[in-house]
Design a protein around this motif. Structure first.
Motif, PDB file in Angstrom:
ATOM      1  N   ILE A  46     -40.122  42.557 -59.043  1.00  0.00           N
ATOM      2  CA  ILE A  46     -38.709  42.944 -59.109  1.00  0.00           C
ATOM      3  C   ILE A  46     -38.004  42.573 -57.809  1.00  0.00           C
ATOM      4  N   SER A  47     -38.595  42.952 -56.688  1.00  0.00           N
ATOM      5  CA  SER A  47     -37.997  42.711 -55.386  1.00  0.00           C
ATOM      6  C   SER A  47     -37.849  41.223 -55.096  1.00  0.00           C
ATOM      7  N   ASP A  48     -38.925  40.465 -55.296  1.00  0.00           N
ATOM      8  CA  ASP A  48     -38.900  39.037 -54.962  1.00  0.00           C
ATOM      9  C   ASP A  48     -37.966  38.259 -55.889  1.00  0.00           C
ATOM     10  N   ALA A  49     -37.970  38.598 -57.182  1.00  0.00           N
ATOM     11  CA  ALA A  49     -37.121  37.877 -58.128  1.00  0.00           C
ATOM     12  C   ALA A  49     -35.646  38.157 -57.861  1.00  0.00           C
ATOM     13  N   ILE A  50     -35.300  39.410 -57.604  1.00  0.00           N
ATOM     14  CA  ILE A  50     -33.899  39.745 -57.325  1.00  0.00           C
ATOM     15  C   ILE A  50     -33.461  39.135 -56.006  1.00  0.00           C
ATOM     16  N   ALA A  51     -34.334  39.156 -54.996  1.00  0.00           N
ATOM     17  CA  ALA A  51     -33.983  38.555 -53.702  1.00  0.00           C
ATOM     18  C   ALA A  51     -33.770  37.056 -53.848  1.00  0.00           C
ATOM     19  N   ALA A  52     -34.636  36.380 -54.609  1.00  0.00           N
ATOM     20  CA  ALA A  52     -34.468  34.942 -54.821  1.00  0.00           C
ATOM     21  C   ALA A  52     -33.184  34.655 -55.590  1.00  0.00           C
ATOM     22  N   PHE A  53     -32.896  35.480 -56.582  1.00  0.00           N
ATOM     23  CA  PHE A  53     -31.683  35.275 -57.365  1.00  0.00           C
ATOM     24  C   PHE A  53     -30.441  35.453 -56.492  1.00  0.00           C
ATOM     25  N   HIS A  54     -30.445  36.488 -55.653  1.00  0.00           N
ATOM     26  CA  HIS A  54     -29.296  36.665 -54.773  1.00  0.00           C
ATOM     27  C   HIS A  54     -29.162  35.478 -53.822  1.00  0.00           C
ATOM     28  N   ALA A  55     -30.283  34.989 -53.299  1.00  0.00           N
ATOM     29  CA  ALA A  55     -30.239  33.813 -52.430  1.00  0.00           C
ATOM     30  C   ALA A  55     -29.649  32.617 -53.168  1.00  0.00           C
ATOM     31  N   ALA A  56     -29.972  32.488 -54.466  1.00  0.00           N
ATOM     32  CA  ALA A  56     -29.413  31.395 -55.262  1.00  0.00           C
ATOM     33  C   ALA A  56     -27.902  31.526 -55.394  1.00  0.00           C
ATOM     34  N   THR A  57     -27.404  32.755 -55.592  1.00  0.00           N
ATOM     35  CA  THR A  57     -25.953  32.934 -55.711  1.00  0.00           C
ATOM     36  C   THR A  57     -25.257  32.623 -54.393  1.00  0.00           C
ATOM     37  N   VAL A  58     -25.903  32.927 -53.276  1.00  0.00           N
ATOM     38  CA  VAL A  58     -25.356  32.552 -51.966  1.00  0.00           C
ATOM     39  C   VAL A  58     -25.324  31.034 -51.835  1.00  0.00           C
ATOM     40  N   GLU A  59     -26.420  30.398 -52.241  1.00  0.00           N
ATOM     41  CA  GLU A  59     -26.516  28.934 -52.195  1.00  0.00           C
ATOM     42  C   GLU A  59     -25.418  28.284 -53.036  1.00  0.00           C
ATOM     43  N   LEU A  60     -25.078  28.917 -54.164  1.00  0.00           N
ATOM     44  CA  LEU A  60     -24.047  28.388 -55.057  1.00  0.00           C
ATOM     45  C   LEU A  60     -22.641  28.810 -54.642  1.00  0.00           C
ATOM     46  N   GLY A  61     -22.539  29.660 -53.627  1.00  0.00           N
ATOM     47  CA  GLY A  61     -21.239  30.102 -53.138  1.00  0.00           C
ATOM     48  C   GLY A  61     -20.532  31.068 -54.062  1.00  0.00           C
ATOM     49  N   VAL A  62     -21.302  31.831 -54.857  1.00  0.00           N
ATOM     50  CA  VAL A  62     -20.691  32.718 -55.836  1.00  0.00           C
ATOM     51  C   VAL A  62     -21.242  34.134 -55.722  1.00  0.00           C
ATOM     52  N   ASP A  63     -21.866  34.479 -54.595  1.00  0.00           N
ATOM     53  CA  ASP A  63     -22.498  35.798 -54.461  1.00  0.00           C
ATOM     54  C   ASP A  63     -21.498  36.935 -54.576  1.00  0.00           C
ATOM     55  N   ASP A  64     -20.242  36.720 -54.156  1.00  0.00           N
ATOM     56  CA  ASP A  64     -19.245  37.782 -54.292  1.00  0.00           C
ATOM     57  C   ASP A  64     -18.870  38.043 -55.746  1.00  0.00           C
ATOM     58  N   GLY A  65     -19.192  37.102 -56.630  1.00  0.00           N
ATOM     59  CA  GLY A  65     -18.830  37.245 -58.029  1.00  0.00           C
ATOM     60  C   GLY A  65     -19.982  37.576 -58.953  1.00  0.00           C
ATOM     61  N   VAL A  66     -21.165  37.839 -58.393  1.00  0.00           N
ATOM     62  CA  VAL A  66     -22.338  38.127 -59.216  1.00  0.00           C
ATOM     63  C   VAL A  66     -22.982  39.423 -58.741  1.00  0.00           C
ATOM     64  N   THR A  67     -23.152  40.356 -59.638  1.00  0.00           N
ATOM     65  CA  THR A  67     -23.781  41.648 -59.326  1.00  0.00           C
ATOM     66  C   THR A  67     -24.987  41.865 -60.229  1.00  0.00           C
TER      67      THR A  67
END
Length: 452
Positions: A329-350
């Motif tokens: 759970i921790s690693d998958a969510i952390a990787a997913f959040h890192a992906a949203t940062v990489e895509l420049g959309v982390d402020d729009g994904v919860t």
């Protein structure tokens, strides 16, 4: 081999063809006219099937409170020195730690990109221990039952049966604002689910790695199965005499179109470098990241994704199995959040978690039994992070929140939790009671963990 004509084919396809066409049903959601959104927002539900022992996921780490926890948890207690420290302010001197397998989440929390909503669960109204035992509390039916409590989280129905879920009702409410979307608002990578069921819109169901193509077809023009696909296309594109035949053919046509559109978009998605774990959840979240990466190509403005992991029904071997489950759970969510940062959309994904229920504080020998309230994680750039929201209970057996064996009465309702996410997603306050039908029974409509 017998050759079927188009009418015979449609008549003989039956339920199997309807099932195969499920993705297309989602693509055909009925959308009215109206205003549109000028930004992109997505909610990603990570459901932990089985009932996560979340009082071992978030643990009080100050000496007095840890001592109560250790006595209640018996042989299941996490060693105090192994807890990963987090430092939320305003806890009245109590400090906390997260499970030692959750370093990825710890980093998100400490960086301000994550929060924890404490002791949350299905409620119809605020409930006390006295009201629970004297029969004056209005309670969700079948507490401590897997299927019933999964349905409670999904529908927020209280004690009134519901065929729709809160994400499905959200999709219905915003349908006039997403008329240009080439994919349904709701998408599941873990099968059909009640949370995304609706009256007027339909969730798009795909596999962990993307859309499920029709069995027996191929997209490769050099493959003989491609010719079968084209023959099927000619059948469904033909003209039919009755409304039933036309309707059935239309469903099949949309199924092919939807799978083609989404598959082509995913295939064109940019490479994502975030280190997703090689697990079912990691695969699902990687696919969600790729779908978010092509949001502009698909004209997406609002999306709700459902992903899940199983194995959390820890009646046995909890100390053996829980570390790996929580690490995933921790690693998958952390990787997913890192992906949203990489895509420049982390402020729009919860990203947010749910689970059937919490677990008993008491041990049954080497595991736990079904309980009620628990702790949930919320991650994203729009999260008011590095905070605990709600009231974390004193984990004492027989205490004010315990209704037996360390089953904690939730102090925050699943309706409040969902409504806070829905408000950020763009649902007006007046419509939050449609999303969360029991919300009016609680004084606080917005828990405050999202930044508008």
């Amino acid at each position: 081999m017998k050759t079927l004509n188009r009418r015979d084919f449609l008549r003989s396809s039956g339920a199997a063809a309807v099932f195969a066409a499920t993705p297309g049903l989602a693509y055909s959601q009925v959308i009215g006219s109206g205003g549109t959104f000028d930004d992109y927002r997505a909610l990603v539900c990570v459901f932990m099937f089985g009932g996560n022992d979340s009082f071992n996921m978030l643990v009080p780490n100050s000496n007095a409170e840890y001592g109560v926890y250790a006595a209640s948890r018996q042989n299941l207690a996490i060693a105090q020195g192994d807890l990963l420290p987090i430092n939320p302010p305003g806890q009245g001197g109590v400090i906390y730690g997260v499970h030692p397998s959750m370093s990825g989440f710890q980093n998100l929390f400490e960086s301000g990109s994550a929060a924890i909503v404490t002791n949350v669960g299905p409620l119809i109204e605020p409930t006390t221990k006295d009201a629970f035992f004297n029969g004056t509390a209005t309670l969700p039916p079948q507490l401590f039952s897997h299927n019933d409590q999964q349905d409670q989280w999904a529908s927020l129905r209280g004690n009134v049966p519901s065929k729709t879920g809160w994400a499905g009702r959200m999709a219905d409410l915003i349908r006039s604002g997403v008329t240009e979307q080439q994919m349904a608002t709701n998408a599941s990578l873990f099968g059909t689910n009640l949370m995304q069921s609706a009256d007027e819109t339909v969730a798009y169901v795909m596999g962990p790695g993307g859309p499920l193509q029709f069995e027996g077809f191929s997209l490769d023009p050099n493959n003989i199965l491609f010719q079968q696909r084209e023959a099927f296309r000619r059948i469904v594109d033909a003209q039919y005499d009755t409304v039933y035949e036309r309707g059935f053919a239309d469903v099949q046509r949309r199924a092919i179109d939807a799978a083609d559109t989404v598959t082509a978009a995913i295939d064109a998605a940019p490479i994502i470098n975030a280190p997703f774990p090689q697990s079912q959840l990691g695969t699902q979240l990687r696919t969600v990241a790729r779908l978010i990466a092509v949001r502009d190509q698909l004209d997406m403005k609002r999306q709700i994704f459902f992903v899940a992991a199983g194995g959390f029904d820890s009646h046995d071997d909890q100390n053996i199995n829980q570390p790996g489950l929580l690490a995933d759970i921790s690693d998958a969510i952390a990787a997913f959040h890192a992906a949203t940062v990489e895509l420049g959309v982390d402020d729009g994904v919860t990203t947010f978690t749910q689970s059937d229920f919490g677990r008993t504080l008491t041990s049954n020998g080497d595991g736990t039994d079904h309980a009620w309230g628990g702790n949930q994680l919320v991650v994203g750039g729009a999260v008011a992070g590095r905070q605990l929201y709600g009231n974390y209970p004193l984990l004492d057996i027989g205490g004010d929140e315990d209704v037996g064996g360390g089953r904690m009465i939730p102090s925050t309702s699943a309706d409040q939790y969902a409504a806070t996410l829905a408000k950020w997603f763009g649902i007006p306050d007046l419509d939050l009671d449609i999303v969360a039908p029991n919300l009016s029974n609680f004084a606080q409509r917005d828990l405050g963990f999202m930044i508008s």
